[in-house]
Scaffold this active site. Structure first.
Site: not given
Length: 287
Positions: A25-30, A175
């Site tokens: 949750a700390t960057s990007g999509i989250g 990935y």
């Protein structure tokens, strides 16, 4: 895949008062998803690895939607931390309406975690799988949303070789395999956990921190043709909040549409073997 039933989680009124857990949750999509569900009135629970960024996003959510969200630090490269996180979440919340399993990364060179797993499959798949299993009872009647990618087509899933030891390491293939595993696990969760609406989704190619520290980092962070994080989070937020009768449990979604999968990814027998192999790998066979 089976059609979902209306009791799974969110009514037509949206996410107001619902507990929504977001990992990564700390960057990007989250981060974008956490802000979006907070605006809809959800009780947001943040999980992240970096304490400074976790504090930053906690403050951002509080400024956006009122009360500060709950925040928990855990590094998914260590399953011990995931188990501890599961215990803390079980102690804190009698129910989790939505678990958005979004934590992930890309590793340019082969990396082995202290748990003995190839880092991509552990961080992107096994850790989230373990957390969902630990929270199984809390998710009853709720939703499990797994972040995947159309890179799954590059995957080479083998339940007998989760670390990919039988093949030369490729960051892209590792990935893709982890994202293939998430699609298959959502489908298998739908079969095994009928009281949980389990889905996976493709966010599109998004400007994020993924691949940080690698030659791919600049591509993912600065390419003007990639989606914003908010756009990438759109399908996740929709899956969390849409009326249950509009969704198909076990489904894989892209741009708010059910997207078919084929080949090994659609093989229910292979998905069942993957589930059992994952459970054995993380040391949790109770669910």
């Amino acid at each position: 895949m089976t059609a979902s039933t209306p009791h799974h989680g969110t009514p037509r009124g949206g996410l107001s008062g619902r507990t929504v857990l977001v990992t990564g949750a700390t960057s990007g999509i989250g981060r974008a998803a956490a802000l979006a569900v907070a605006r809809q009135g959800a009780r947001v629970v943040l999980v992240g690895r970096d304490p400074e960024r976790l504090r930053t996003v906690t403050n951002e959510v509080a400024r956006t939607a009122g009360p500060a969200p709950d925040a928990f630090r855990a590094d998914f490269a260590e399953l011990r931390q995931v188990r501890d996180l599961g215990e803390r979440l079980r102690d804190r919340y009698p129910r989790i309406d939505v678990m958005a399993s979004n934590a992930g990364g890309m590793f340019w060179s082969r990396t082995t975690t202290q748990d003995g797993f190839e880092a991509t499959i552990q961080v992107n798949h096994l850790a989230g799988f373990l957390l969902a299993r630990l929270l199984r009872e809390r998710l009853a009647g709720g939703r499990l949303i797994l972040t995947s990618s159309d890179a799954y087509t590059q995957g080479r899933i083998d339940p007998d070789d989760l670390n990919g030891d039988r093949h030369r390491y490729s960051a892209g293939q590792a990935y893709g395999t982890s994202k293939q595993a998430n699609i298959m696990t959502a489908a298998e969760a739908a079969r095994r956990w009928p009281d949980v609406l389990a889905v996976s989704y493709h966010p599109g190619e998004v400007r994020t921190r993924i691949g940080r520290g690698t030659v791919a980092s600049s591509y993912f962070r600065f390419n003007p043709f990639l989606r914003s994080a908010a756009k990438g989070a759109d399908t996740l937020v929709w899956l969390a909040s849409a009326p249950a009768e509009e969704l198909t449990t076990g489904g894989y979604y892209s741009d708010r549409r059910l997207s078919p999968v084929s080949g090994p990814t659609a093989d229910a027998g292979l998905a069942a073997k993957l589930w059992e192999a994952g459970a054995a790998a993380v040391g949790d066979t109770a669910h």
